[in-house]
Design an enzyme around this catalytic site. Structure first.
Site, PDB file in Angstrom:
ATOM      1  N   GLU A  20      26.177  28.268  -4.429  1.00  0.00           N
ATOM      2  CA  GLU A  20      25.215  27.356  -3.808  1.00  0.00           C
ATOM      3  C   GLU A  20      24.037  27.871  -3.506  1.00  0.00           C
ATOM      4  O   GLU A  20      22.982  27.040  -3.510  1.00  0.00           O
ATOM      5  CB  GLU A  20      25.966  26.539  -2.735  1.00  0.00           C
ATOM      6  CG  GLU A  20      27.164  25.772  -2.992  1.00  0.00           C
ATOM      7  CD  GLU A  20      28.534  26.562  -3.524  1.00  0.00           C
ATOM      8  OE1 GLU A  20      28.369  27.706  -3.310  1.00  0.00           O
ATOM      9  OE2 GLU A  20      29.607  26.031  -3.734  1.00  0.00           O
ATOM     10  N   ASP A  33      30.359  19.686   2.211  1.00  0.00           N
ATOM     11  CA  ASP A  33      30.743  20.807   2.953  1.00  0.00           C
ATOM     12  C   ASP A  33      30.451  22.103   2.466  1.00  0.00           C
ATOM     13  O   ASP A  33      30.374  23.058   3.376  1.00  0.00           O
ATOM     14  CB  ASP A  33      32.308  20.647   2.852  1.00  0.00           C
ATOM     15  CG  ASP A  33      32.917  19.351   3.416  1.00  0.00           C
ATOM     16  OD1 ASP A  33      33.473  19.088   4.436  1.00  0.00           O
ATOM     17  OD2 ASP A  33      32.613  18.294   2.477  1.00  0.00           O
ATOM     18  N   HIS A  65      36.693  18.743   2.730  1.00  0.00           N
ATOM     19  CA  HIS A  65      36.230  17.886   1.749  1.00  0.00           C
ATOM     20  C   HIS A  65      35.671  16.536   2.236  1.00  0.00           C
ATOM     21  O   HIS A  65      35.984  15.349   1.537  1.00  0.00           O
ATOM     22  CB  HIS A  65      37.511  17.593   0.815  1.00  0.00           C
ATOM     23  CG  HIS A  65      37.838  18.608  -0.015  1.00  0.00           C
ATOM     24  ND1 HIS A  65      38.455  19.714   0.274  1.00  0.00           N
ATOM     25  CD2 HIS A  65      37.228  19.158  -1.053  1.00  0.00           C
ATOM     26  CE1 HIS A  65      38.460  20.866  -0.535  1.00  0.00           C
ATOM     27  NE2 HIS A  65      37.616  20.220  -1.491  1.00  0.00           N
TER      28      HIS A  65
END
Ligand SMILES: Cc1ncc(C[n+]2csc(CCOP(=O)(O)OP(=O)(O)O)c2C)c(N)n1
Ligand SMILES: [Mg+2]
Length: 804
Positions: free
Chosen positions: A527, A552, A594
């Site tokens: 990420e 998240d 999640h």
């Protein structure tokens, strides 16, 4: 791994002409003296802090020789010599930054907003339009966190790959010439311990992009030696597994000594050539560098380097070695070199003085104006003595700063409060004028101030007719993205599972095979560098849509968004822009990792970005369309549970836009205003229907974007009608709802219209438990909303609404 040694000198080579060598010596000398003088300026109290590039000069003049027009640098605070060498930093500008001079011409990197050693070139014209980046030497805007220059470096290099391989981009000739541009990174040896360094190196090896990373290895990170930072104490050794071979692609790794001029020239030239022509990433480990004055002005290196090391640093100082090299090769004699040094010293002194005069005269002028006005006010005041005393003290300040002036004026205005308006009118007018000037100096440009501001994008309503089909929400996005990929060659997307399967919820299903791998691509699970890839490509004129699979997991990327993207426009005062759009999904689902809705985190860290929280995919598509017309970076949080819910396909997909900063009234009502967003809209609407059945009519407002927040005052208007408000979301208590309440109470001045205490409905403070029951007991439910509204109405009229 190749160890570049000194090569036989070739004085015919343009890089090694006698003049070129002496020019490099001159730049190195200027830079060294700038460092020496800079440190003294701090110790004299003229600047607060200083960090300098001494000991790293030679490698940087060599790097500058390999750096070409259109190339980009992404580096750190040691790179002043390089910036001098490419002509993108004058000595005067260097000192202007040390003093924090707010004039953008005098200090073009940050207009005095950053401490020294933060370099940047200006990619934008004053109106925010792009300059021709291919005709410039470019530097991304530095940030302080160590290694955080790496993720965007990957993106800067990746842009070259896109410009070379995506034929649709060939007309963007002011950004690239066939992807020939190299992205040059610099990083300290100790900073390579950061995860983002390894993540960036790995991604560069996978993507095969023209990225050349130089590690300036001086053996230390402040006081900590290499043995504590790096396995085997050597970054090039530990990276050996990344090295390319005849059989496999990978990274070229070069080792070179930081005092060996010819070897450095050779290393940077060959690295540049390889990256430029073949898009092979290169790591140059520059060893045996020194730090003559220690890390920064915060302390002395005698505390942690022993006398042997200090002696070694003296002997192997790169400029001393350069001098020896020039003398032994008879390129110039000692007198000529002494003369260069004397002139360099004089130039630094002169430029430093010019920078100080420009900086301090501006403040002195303001101070003098204030003193005159204070004295004039004192003349008419009943508290003459006190005001004159403030004026006298102010006029005696040594090395005054703006704060001294403003403190005196504000104290005076307080002291003058009982005097006639006429006595203080001039002082007050001057104070207000200064406030405007100071706002521009210190507070402007958090958001785009150009014609491409998100607030200026025209609203075009979505159109439907009776035949508009009901489809899964994801299909609206898919059709929108398909149209946009077709229409705008600059637009592309990438992320985990985005390519082949078209993202985990299939909004890009089939679009990779239709538009190609360069437009819709898979990445590794990384990420932080997905965001970096987005930043770097956006800095080079492209329109990346970087996907973070679940909200998240934004935590892995949020540092880059916060430290780099969100503050880019602010910290360069409009000199650079990175209109990156981050696409992610969150809110309702189940389980600790999640279903998060960490809006408070986003709102605190991403000021400077647009934060879109669409309630469905129709709104999301309209927001993407608006964002692509603006030049602001943004994050769009889609509703995780909304992809398979049915929505009507708009007729004018790709044309309609959602006005950013404009809430929508989803249901009109009279008794309570309920302000919410995202997945909560459905829950609140369901609650509203049930409440209506028992005679309570609530007005439901979807804010649509949290940043900017309701620039039209729509929530305030509603509260003026209902006189009651509840803010609802799925975040923890005191986060997203607290933000909305603050915005409405303070900016829309509705306090006097409230007949009941303003309230919030939030999730529990812990993360949500797993399963449908976990969700029910962790996040606000329809029943929670009903009961909260009912309790409020009970308080208003207990007879009509008896306690449940
Ligand atoms: C993320 C982060 N952690 C800590 C710091 C504080 N810090 C600034 S410079 C530095 C040492 C860096 O050493 P190195 O990478 O070797 O560069 P050098 O200063 O030696 O050139 C540290 C720990 C920081 N700026 N950012
Ligand atoms: Mg170091």
């Amino acid at each position: 791994m190749s160890e570049v040694q000194s090569v036989p000198k070739n004085l015919n080579s343009p890089n090694l002409s006698k003049e070129a060598v002496l020019e490099d010596f001159r730049i190195a000398m200027i830079s060294r003296h700038a460092s020496l003088v800079g440190r003294k300026e701090v110790f004299m109290g003229k600047a607060k802090f200083g960090i300098f590039g001494d000991g790293k000069e030679l490698a940087q003049v060599a790097l500058a020789r390999a750096f070409q027009l259109g190339d980009f640098r992404s580096g750190y605070y040691r790179d002043q010599t390089f910036m001098f060498a490419i002509g993108e930093l004058t000595v005067q500008q260097y000192f202007a930054q040390l003093y924090a001079y707010t004039n953008v011409t005098a200090e073009p990197a940050s207009a005095g907003r950053l401490m020294n050693g933060h370099f940047a070139t200006r990619s934008l014209n004053e109106d925010g339009s792009w300059k021709d980046l291919t005709k410039k030497y470019n530097s991304a805007a530095d940030i302080s966190p160590t290694a955080a220059q790496m993720p965007k470096l990957l993106g800067l290099a990746y842009a070259s790959k896109l410009y070379r391989e995506n034929k649709g981009l060939k007309d963007l000739s002011t950004f690239s010439v066939n992807g020939n541009e190299v992205a040059w990174g610099t990083i300290g040896n100790a900073s390579t311990s950061e995860g983002m360094f390894y993540e960036s190196i790995n991604a560069a090896g996978v993507l095969q992009v023209p990225m050349v990373v130089s590690v300036w290895d001086d053996g230390y990170g402040i006081s900590v030696p290499n043995e504590y930072h790096t396995t085997k104490g050597s970054i090039s050794e530990v990276l050996a597994g990344f090295e390319r071979s005849d059989a496999q692609k990978g990274i070229e790794i070069i080792r070179v000594k930081g005092w060996d001029y010819e070897a450095l020239l050779n290393a940077f030239a060959s690295a540049g050539e390889l990256a430029r022509t073949s898009h092979v990433p290169v790591l140059i480990h520059v060893l045996e560098l020194t730090q003559p004055q220690g890390h920064s002005t915060s302390g002395s290196h005698e505390r942690y380097k022993d006398s042997k090391r200090l002696q070694w640093e003296k002997e192997w100082d790169c400029i001393a070695k350069f001098r020896e090299y020039i003398l032994s090769n008879k390129i110039a004699n000692a007198d000529a070199l002494d003369k260069i040094e004397t002139e360099a010293k004089a130039l630094v002194k002169q430029e430093k003085e010019a920078a100080w005069s420009a900086f301090s005269n501006e403040i002195k002028k303001e101070l003098n104006e204030a003193v005159v006005l204070l004295k004039a006010a004192a003349h008419h005041s009943t508290r003459k003595v006190l005001i004159n005393q403030l004026a006298d003290e102010l006029s005696k300040t040594i090395n005054p700063i703006r704060k001294d002036v403003m403190v005196a004026v504000r104290k005076a205005l307080l002291t003058l409060r009982l005097d006639s308006p006429a006595a203080k009118a001039d002082l007050k007018a001057w104070y207000e004028k200064q406030n405007d000037l100071n706002f521009d100096r210190y507070n402007s440009h958090l958001y785009s101030q150009t014609e491409w501001s998100a607030l200026k994008v025209e609203e075009v309503p979505a159109q439907f007719n009776d035949n508009s089909p009901l489809v899964d929400g994801r299909e609206i996005l898919q059709s929108y993205f398909d149209l946009t990929l077709e229409k705008d060659p600059r637009f592309f997307t990438f992320g985990e599972d985005v390519g082949k399967i078209g993202d985990v919820n299939q909004a890009f299903a089939g679009l990779q095979s239709k538009h190609g791998e360069l437009r819709v691509s898979d990445t590794g699970i990384r990420e932080c560098t997905i965001i970096g890839q987005g930043i770097g490509t956006a800095l080079r004129g492209l329109r990346p849509l970087a996907e973070i699979q679940y909200l998240d997991y934004l935590l892995y990327g949020i540092q880059m968004l916060s430290d780099d993207v969100a503050c880019l426009n602010y910290r360069t005062k409009g000199g650079q822009k990175a209109p990156l759009i981050v696409r992610t999904r969150g809110h309702r689902l189940e389980g600790v990792w999640h279903s998060g809705s960490p809006m408070g985190m986003i709102l605190s860290t991403l000021r400077g970005m647009i934060v879109c929280v669409p309630r469905d995919m129709t709104q999301a598509a309209g927001m993407y369309n608006a964002l692509l017309k603006s030049d602001e970076p943004a994050i769009v949080i889609e509703c995780l549970n909304g992809y398979r819910l049915k929505e009507q396909m708009p007729l004018n997909l790709g044309e309609y836009t959602v006005a950013l900063g404009k809430p929508e009234v989803l249901r009109e009502g009279t008794e309570v205003t309920l302000v919410t967003y995202g997945s909560m809209c459905r829950i609140v609407m369901e609650a509203a229907s049930e409440l209506a059945e028992i005679g309570i009519n609530i007005e439901v407002i979807d804010v649509q974007t949290l940043l900017p927040f309701d620039v039209y005052g729509i929530v305030g208007k509603s509260i003026k009608k209902t006189n009651r408000v509840i803010f609802a979301d799925e975040d923890v208590p005191g986060a997203g709802t607290a933000f909305m309440m603050q915005q409405v109470l303070e900016r829309q001045e509705i306090f006097k219209f409230l007949d009941s205490e303003p309230q919030t409905i939030t999730a529990q403070a812990h993360r949500p438990a797993y399963s449908s029951d976990g969700d029910y007991f962790s996040k606000p439910s329809v029943e929670d909303v009903i009961e909260k509204v009912y309790a409020l109405m009970h308080e208003v009229d207990p007879k009509k609404y008896p306690a449940i």
